[in-house]
Write a protein that holds these residues in place. Structure first.
Motif, PDB file in Angstrom:
ATOM      1  N   GLN A 184     107.442 -62.355  89.976  1.00  0.00           N
ATOM      2  CA  GLN A 184     106.744 -61.632  88.916  1.00  0.00           C
ATOM      3  C   GLN A 184     105.385 -61.177  89.425  1.00  0.00           C
ATOM      4  O   GLN A 184     104.635 -61.965  90.022  1.00  0.00           O
ATOM      5  N   ILE A 185     105.059 -59.911  89.185  1.00  0.00           N
ATOM      6  CA  ILE A 185     103.752 -59.378  89.593  1.00  0.00           C
ATOM      7  C   ILE A 185     102.676 -59.939  88.679  1.00  0.00           C
ATOM      8  O   ILE A 185     102.829 -59.979  87.458  1.00  0.00           O
ATOM      9  N   SER A 186     101.558 -60.355  89.270  1.00  0.00           N
ATOM     10  CA  SER A 186     100.462 -60.919  88.476  1.00  0.00           C
ATOM     11  C   SER A 186      99.466 -59.851  88.038  1.00  0.00           C
ATOM     12  O   SER A 186      98.920 -59.915  86.937  1.00  0.00           O
ATOM     13  N   ASP A 187      99.223 -58.827  88.908  1.00  0.00           N
ATOM     14  CA  ASP A 187      98.226 -57.806  88.580  1.00  0.00           C
ATOM     15  C   ASP A 187      98.588 -56.517  89.313  1.00  0.00           C
ATOM     16  O   ASP A 187      98.301 -56.366  90.505  1.00  0.00           O
ATOM     17  N   VAL A 188      99.205 -55.580  88.619  1.00  0.00           N
ATOM     18  CA  VAL A 188      99.649 -54.341  89.254  1.00  0.00           C
ATOM     19  C   VAL A 188      98.467 -53.480  89.683  1.00  0.00           C
ATOM     20  O   VAL A 188      98.555 -52.725  90.670  1.00  0.00           O
ATOM     21  N   HIS A 189      97.334 -53.571  88.971  1.00  0.00           N
ATOM     22  CA  HIS A 189      96.156 -52.774  89.336  1.00  0.00           C
ATOM     23  C   HIS A 189      95.629 -53.182  90.713  1.00  0.00           C
ATOM     24  O   HIS A 189      95.216 -52.326  91.513  1.00  0.00           O
ATOM     25  N   LYS A 190      95.662 -54.474  91.017  1.00  0.00           N
ATOM     26  CA  LYS A 190      95.224 -54.939  92.335  1.00  0.00           C
ATOM     27  C   LYS A 190      96.120 -54.395  93.435  1.00  0.00           C
ATOM     28  O   LYS A 190      95.648 -54.079  94.537  1.00  0.00           O
ATOM     29  N   ILE A 191      97.397 -54.281  93.138  1.00  0.00           N
ATOM     30  CA  ILE A 191      98.338 -53.733  94.120  1.00  0.00           C
ATOM     31  C   ILE A 191      98.015 -52.269  94.400  1.00  0.00           C
ATOM     32  O   ILE A 191      97.993 -51.829  95.559  1.00  0.00           O
ATOM     33  N   LYS A 192      97.745 -51.509  93.347  1.00  0.00           N
ATOM     34  CA  LYS A 192      97.397 -50.095  93.515  1.00  0.00           C
ATOM     35  C   LYS A 192      96.131 -49.941  94.363  1.00  0.00           C
ATOM     36  O   LYS A 192      96.077 -49.089  95.270  1.00  0.00           O
ATOM     37  N   THR A 193      95.123 -50.757  94.074  1.00  0.00           N
ATOM     38  CA  THR A 193      93.876 -50.706  94.829  1.00  0.00           C
ATOM     39  C   THR A 193      94.095 -51.080  96.292  1.00  0.00           C
ATOM     40  O   THR A 193      93.546 -50.453  97.207  1.00  0.00           O
ATOM     41  N   GLU A 194      94.932 -52.087  96.517  1.00  0.00           N
ATOM     42  CA  GLU A 194      95.233 -52.539  97.875  1.00  0.00           C
ATOM     43  C   GLU A 194      95.965 -51.461  98.673  1.00  0.00           C
ATOM     44  O   GLU A 194      95.705 -51.276  99.868  1.00  0.00           O
TER      45      GLU A 194
END
Length: 349
Positions: A156-166
């Motif tokens: 389960q993804i915890s924070d999709v916004h962090k993934i986008k930023t990364e």
């Protein structure tokens, strides 16, 4: 008199369309023209993202929705004798505008120098693919052990916004011999307004060349989403070919410090390798899958469950049409992984 004028206008716009097709065909053969389109893409990308990225929903999806309504209206009026000529005239204008905009914003990028020409030649053998499959199996096991799970033990993804930023951060670190494109500093990765329908089409995400937005299906299993975001963001970066976008997504993910992005990229790579091996050595693939970690097996089972639940006519239809589209743009079909595997093995060596 009006009938004659309408006929002349239709002939004029039909001729313009033919001229456009011939002109862009000639451009596709000229390296200097392709280079100009690449530079133009960098300019329009920044402008489009400044214009549309701040909108909380996909503006491109709204444009597609309005376009679909207009096309449906035009089809209806076309079958009415009184409005047939006017409808055909308007459709020709719309097709001309759409075709021209698509080609200058995106279509010509399919003729960029292929990434494969930037990498050393390497023979693609079954043994090498097996070696890499075992390597990425171990990588997946290690990364899967540190990501979050839902109550059923599925990733389960915890924070999709962090993934986008990364993803944007990692794009700035791509090897210079592979990409000299400028990484975006603006996040324009958005949920699709059509995600309920997308689940039945087999489409995970898509890039809108008219707004430079990248859309993804939020209903996908979490194991798909980070890599889908990386793939669609690779299109935003300027890589048009599907398997090259996969390769850039792979480079974006494997070096990431974000375990969710890293796992999704490694898992995609492993599955791609297994897909390329299965017709040559099915037993090997079965053994690798049986050696998945317990967490990977739960993710695998959930993906199969999701696919089975959303099979249908739309899935087959979009798979067929997407296959035709890819081949018309000098790409392999949608279910072919060989070009990505070719890039992967050349890069690994």
């Amino acid at each position: 008199m009006n009938t004659i004028n309408t006929y002349r206008k239709k002939r004029f716009w039909a001729a313009i369309l033919v001229v456009q097709i011939l002109l862009f065909f000639i451009f596709s053969k000229l390296s200097i023209a392709i280079s100009m389109f690449e530079r133009f893409f960098e300019i329009q990308k920044e402008i489009h993202q400044l214009l549309f990225s701040w909108i909380p929903f996909s503006f491109g999806d709204m444009l597609y929705l309005l376009l679909g309504i207009y096309i449906l209206y035009s089809i209806i009026t076309f079958f009415k004798k009184k409005t047939r000529n006017a409808s055909l005239f308007k459709i020709l204008i719309l097709v001309n505008i759409f075709y021209f905009s698509y080609q200058i914003f995106w279509g010509m990028l399919y003729f960029q120098k292929p990434i494969v020409e930037k990498l050393p030649e390497k023979e693609i053998t079954l043994e090498k693919k097996k070696e890499l499959a075992l390597k990425y199996l171990e990588k997946c096991k290690q990364t899967r052990a540190v990501v979050m799970e839902d109550k059923y033990g599925v990733f389960q993804i915890s924070d999709v916004h962090k993934i986008k930023t990364e993803i944007l951060s990692q794009q700035a670190k791509l090897p210079s011999f592979i990409s000299s494109k400028k990484a975006a500093e603006i996040n324009s990765l958005k949920p699709s307004l059509f995600d309920g329908v997308m689940s039945f089409t087999g489409i995970l995400g898509y890039y809108n060349p008219f707004t430079s937005e990248a859309q993804y299906n939020t209903q996908l299993p979490s194991s798909y989403i980070p890599f889908t975001l990386a793939h669609e963001s690779s299109h935003q970066l300027g890589f048009a070919r599907e398997q090259e976008a996969n390769f850039i997504g792979y480079l974006t993910g494997i070096q990431s410090s974000n375990p969710e992005l890293k796992y999704s990229a490694e898992y995609f790579t492993l599955k791609s390798l297994l897909n390329s091996i299965v017709y040559e050595d099915e037993k090997f693939v079965e053994n690798v899958i049986s050696d998945f970690s317990s967490g990977m097996k739960r993710d695998w089972a959930y993906e199969k469950q999701f696919a089975a639940k959303h099979q249908g006519f739309l899935n087959a239809f979009f798979s067929f049409t997407n296959n035709l589209f890819l081949k018309s743009n000098q790409q392999e079909g949608s279910v072919t992984y060989s070009y990505f595997i070719d890039l992967l093995i050349r890069y690994e060596n």
